[in-house]
Design an enzyme around this catalytic site. Structure first.
Site, PDB file in Angstrom:
ATOM      1  N   ASP A  32     -10.037  10.190  -2.052  1.00 29.97           N
ATOM      2  CA  ASP A  32      -9.033   9.508  -2.867  1.00 29.97           C
ATOM      3  C   ASP A  32      -9.592   9.414  -4.284  1.00 29.97           C
ATOM      4  O   ASP A  32     -10.601   8.746  -4.518  1.00 29.97           O
ATOM      5  CB  ASP A  32      -8.803   8.103  -2.274  1.00 29.97           C
ATOM      6  CG  ASP A  32      -7.907   7.221  -3.132  1.00 29.97           C
ATOM      7  OD1 ASP A  32      -7.464   7.653  -4.210  1.00 29.97           O
ATOM      8  OD2 ASP A  32      -7.652   6.068  -2.702  1.00 29.97           O
ATOM      9  N   LYS A  72      -2.249   5.920 -12.670  1.00 33.67           N
ATOM     10  CA  LYS A  72      -3.373   5.451 -13.472  1.00 33.67           C
ATOM     11  C   LYS A  72      -3.647   6.415 -14.626  1.00 33.67           C
ATOM     12  O   LYS A  72      -3.538   6.047 -15.782  1.00 33.67           O
ATOM     13  CB  LYS A  72      -4.600   5.271 -12.596  1.00 33.67           C
ATOM     14  CG  LYS A  72      -4.375   4.162 -11.582  1.00 33.67           C
ATOM     15  CD  LYS A  72      -5.182   4.317 -10.337  1.00 33.67           C
ATOM     16  CE  LYS A  72      -4.641   3.473  -9.214  1.00 33.67           C
ATOM     17  NZ  LYS A  72      -4.434   2.073  -9.543  1.00 33.67           N
ATOM     18  N   TRP A  83      -9.860  -0.101  -1.215  1.00 31.04           N
ATOM     19  CA  TRP A  83      -8.962   1.021  -0.889  1.00 31.04           C
ATOM     20  C   TRP A  83      -9.529   1.888   0.213  1.00 31.04           C
ATOM     21  O   TRP A  83      -8.802   2.376   1.075  1.00 31.04           O
ATOM     22  CB  TRP A  83      -8.631   1.820  -2.150  1.00 31.04           C
ATOM     23  CG  TRP A  83      -7.912   0.986  -3.148  1.00 31.04           C
ATOM     24  CD1 TRP A  83      -8.371   0.577  -4.359  1.00 31.04           C
ATOM     25  CD2 TRP A  83      -6.606   0.389  -2.993  1.00 31.04           C
ATOM     26  NE1 TRP A  83      -7.440  -0.228  -4.969  1.00 31.04           N
ATOM     27  CE2 TRP A  83      -6.357  -0.357  -4.158  1.00 31.04           C
ATOM     28  CE3 TRP A  83      -5.650   0.412  -1.984  1.00 31.04           C
ATOM     29  CZ2 TRP A  83      -5.172  -1.072  -4.347  1.00 31.04           C
ATOM     30  CZ3 TRP A  83      -4.472  -0.299  -2.163  1.00 31.04           C
ATOM     31  CH2 TRP A  83      -4.239  -1.024  -3.335  1.00 31.04           C
TER      32      TRP A  83
HETATM   33  C1  LIG Z   1      -8.319   4.143  -5.501  1.00 31.77           C
HETATM   34  C2  LIG Z   1      -6.953   3.694  -5.067  1.00 31.77           C
HETATM   35  N1  LIG Z   1      -6.454   4.161  -3.919  1.00 31.77           N
HETATM   36  C3  LIG Z   1      -5.246   3.780  -3.478  1.00 31.77           C
HETATM   37  C4  LIG Z   1      -4.465   2.905  -4.189  1.00 31.77           C
HETATM   38  C5  LIG Z   1      -3.113   2.524  -3.669  1.00 31.77           C
HETATM   39  O1  LIG Z   1      -2.162   3.185  -4.380  1.00 31.77           O
HETATM   40  P1  LIG Z   1      -0.610   2.986  -4.181  1.00 31.77           P
HETATM   41  O2  LIG Z   1      -0.271   1.670  -4.778  1.00 31.77           O
HETATM   42  O3  LIG Z   1      -0.031   4.157  -4.929  1.00 31.77           O
HETATM   43  O4  LIG Z   1      -0.308   3.053  -2.735  1.00 31.77           O
HETATM   44  C6  LIG Z   1      -4.942   2.405  -5.405  1.00 31.77           C
HETATM   45  C7  LIG Z   1      -4.089   1.484  -6.191  1.00 31.77           C
HETATM   46  O5  LIG Z   1      -4.396   0.836  -7.106  1.00 31.77           O
HETATM   47  C8  LIG Z   1      -6.230   2.795  -5.835  1.00 31.77           C
HETATM   48  O6  LIG Z   1      -6.741   2.316  -6.982  1.00 31.77           O
END
Ligand SMILES: Cc1ncc(COP(=O)(O)O)c(C=O)c1O
Length: 360
Positions: free
Chosen positions: A171, A195, A101
């Site tokens: 994030d 989550k 991510w």
């Molecule tokens: C730490 C983290 N950041 C970003 C995301 C991406 O999220 P989204 O699917 O809401 O775009 C995730 C998704 O699992 C994640 O675990």
């Protein structure tokens, strides 16, 4: 009704109490004669739902007055672009790449300026967090970006990086509200809610007010300007009304549970049960350097793909679902978010012990 123990990384388990309230209020929200799903987002009744959700979130986290809390759409992934569009005044940002991510955010930012990878743990399949105490922060960096809990790899920062005075953007999608956080350490701290906080479709962004300006990159769409949403209290356009309502119920549940310090203790207890077993097992192994273990996402493996597959299959039949590791890593991963009860973790560990006995 029979409910499974759901170890999904997200969308994930929600508190049963919250789901029951959703069911009770589905047809007639507090005498309004409507479901929250059917309400105008401009109505008085909805206005109090979103205002209360924000107030409860602020109270839980202790958000200072000079920060805005925004309920946005587009998933956490939209922030990978929105952050550079709004913050890259010098068109430079530094990234610490500790997983998929963070890597995606770093790659997306390259579309808007110079995105420097100043540290990474990719050399060991992201199984640790690099030393972040004295990194080569760029002199003209507009911000330093991290992903604080790495959902896929199961690592978490022990300390925040020394940004040498630069704005920190984090994030926290997969650790949101799992423990207290000091908002003043960040310029922006954000996460997708699917989550730990609610149903997919909402991204909560906590942003310091001085970072909300009209001075954004040329061509930034109206919907991708923080100012658009800050100026209208997250009601510029139709928000994900129902999902925000469910987040609000989760905030109330967290307050009732005793708040984030209590959640942290509970999460530490739960994580210890599974990590202690992984450390003693001859069959199952954790994949992360112990120092950097996540409290939320616990990846583990056996030494054979066949045994992994057998375990996942038998676990599912026994009511432990979504234990398959991320497709980029393989093996297993148990996500044990706030709403996973301790009994769920204990039951999983007992099942693992039995599996180990039967298959050794
Ligand atoms: C730490 C983290 N950041 C970003 C995301 C991406 O999220 P989204 O699917 O809401 O775009 C995730 C998704 O699992 C994640 O675990």
């Amino acid at each position: 009704m029979s409910r499974v123990y759901n170890f999904s990384a997200g969308p994930a388990v929600l508190p049963e109490e919250v789901l029951k309230t959703c069911a009770e209020e589905m047809m007639d929200y507090k005498g309004s004669g409507q479901s929250v799903m059917e309400m105008s987002h401009r109505s008085k009744v909805y206005d109090s739902i979103i205002k209360e959700a924000e107030a409860d979130f602020r109270e839980l986290v202790g958000v200072p007055d000079n920060y805005k809390v925004l309920f946005l759409q587009g998933g956490a992934s939209t922030q990978f672009a929105m952050i550079p569009m709004n913050l890259m005044k010098n068109r430079v940002a530094d990234f610490i790449v500790t997983g998929q991510w963070a890597k995606k955010a770093w790659q997306e930012a390259q579309k808007y300026g110079t995105a420097n990878k100043i540290a990474s743990s990719e050399d060991k399949t992201f199984s640790y967090i690099p030393d972040v105490s004295d990194l080569p922060i760029s002199e003209n960096a507009d911000y330093v970006y991290i992903c604080q809990n790495n959902t896929i790899y199961g690592t978490k920062y022990k300390e925040l990086p020394n940004t040498k005075g630069k704005i920190l953007v984090s994030d926290v999608s997969s650790m949101f509200l799992s423990e207290p956080m000091d908002v003043t350490k960040y310029g922006i701290v954000y996460g997708g809610v699917q989550k730990n906080v609610g149903p997919a479709g909402v991204t909560i962004v906590v942003i310091r007010e001085d970072l909300i300006t009209d001075d954004v990159l040329e061509g930034t769409p109206t919907m991708l300007k923080y100012k658009t949403h800050a100026d209208s209290d997250s009601l510029y356009n139709t928000p994900p009304c129902y999902n925000i309502y469910v987040c609000g119920l989760v905030f109330k549940w967290l307050k009732k549970m005793g708040g984030l310090e209590v959640m942290k203790q509970k999460n530490e207890e739960k994580a210890k049960i599974i990590y202690d077993y992984l450390d003693s097992s001859k069959m199952f192994k954790g994949t992360v350097e112990p120092e950097y273990r996540s409290l939320m996402n616990v990846p583990f493996v056996t030494d054979s793909d066949e045994l992994n597959a057998k375990f996942i299959k038998e676990a599912e039949a026994a009511g432990f679902v979504n234990l398959k590791g991320h497709r980029t890593v393989g093996g297993m991963r148990a996500s044990i978010y706030n709403a996973m009860p301790k009994e769920g973790v204990e039951a999983l560990v007992n099942f693992m012990k039995k599996f180990e006995e039967e298959n050794s």
